[in-house]
Design an enzyme around this catalytic site. Sequence first.
Site, PDB file in Angstrom:
ATOM      1  N   SER A 117      70.435  -6.443  44.597  1.00  0.00           N
ATOM      2  CA  SER A 117      70.834  -5.049  44.711  1.00  0.00           C
ATOM      3  C   SER A 117      71.693  -4.856  45.970  1.00  0.00           C
ATOM      4  O   SER A 117      72.835  -5.292  46.005  1.00  0.00           O
ATOM      5  CB  SER A 117      69.602  -4.145  44.699  1.00  0.00           C
ATOM      6  OG  SER A 117      69.964  -2.793  44.549  1.00  0.00           O
ATOM      7  N   HIS A 158      71.994  -2.131  38.637  1.00  0.00           N
ATOM      8  CA  HIS A 158      71.186  -1.192  37.845  1.00  0.00           C
ATOM      9  C   HIS A 158      72.029  -0.434  36.824  1.00  0.00           C
ATOM     10  O   HIS A 158      71.768   0.736  36.518  1.00  0.00           O
ATOM     11  CB  HIS A 158      70.462  -0.209  38.774  1.00  0.00           C
ATOM     12  CG  HIS A 158      69.890  -0.832  40.001  1.00  0.00           C
ATOM     13  ND1 HIS A 158      69.010  -1.896  39.940  1.00  0.00           N
ATOM     14  CD2 HIS A 158      70.091  -0.573  41.332  1.00  0.00           C
ATOM     15  CE1 HIS A 158      68.682  -2.256  41.185  1.00  0.00           C
ATOM     16  NE2 HIS A 158      69.335  -1.472  42.026  1.00  0.00           N
TER      17      HIS A 158
END
Length: 206
Positions: A117, A158
């Site tokens: 991330s 995401h």
Amino acid sequence: MNLLLLSISLGAVPEFLSECVGTLTRQLRLGYISDAAEGMPFAERELHGVRDLGHEVMEIRARDADAHAFAAKLSTCDAVYVAGGETFVLLEALRSNGTGEVLAQRVRAGLPYIGCSAGSVIAGPSITPVEMLDDRTLAVGLTSDEGLGLIDRVIIPHADGKIPPYPIALIERIISTYGEQFPLLTLNDDQALRVGPTGARVIPSP
């Protein structure tokens, strides 16, 4: 360079480490850079997930290390894992004391890099597009959005909208707002970008 840039799932990590070191017949030492995750509710879960891979994990806070001490710690590691969390906080930590330059140099020299991330986003040329995902006001000392420049695209993690704070509509708005200004690469939570000597490709990471 050898990089594995994850959205969130760790499924591709064991094969990546095996490819980088040639074999997993010994326990490796992973440097775990935790600045982005500090205080986040998922931080312990991510750290436990990395520990469950079966290797020694040495937690490193880049903000607390000078460049020399940081370089010394990296010298003892077989690979580095840069945890998820607040991207602007992470970049501020790495830019505040020269540790970011050390990290980029070591990765370019062959240290395998795993980002998750935020740790994936900072590998690119800029972190500006993720200001819709993360809070730049938490990094009051950050003076530039320039990333480490290890890849030429900005990872948008995401992208499948499965995590509630990041719905599909938000991902689409990021693409619409920044897609012409920056080379974006969206990653679903079960995907990773594998960067190696023969190029870069998106792979499964269940």
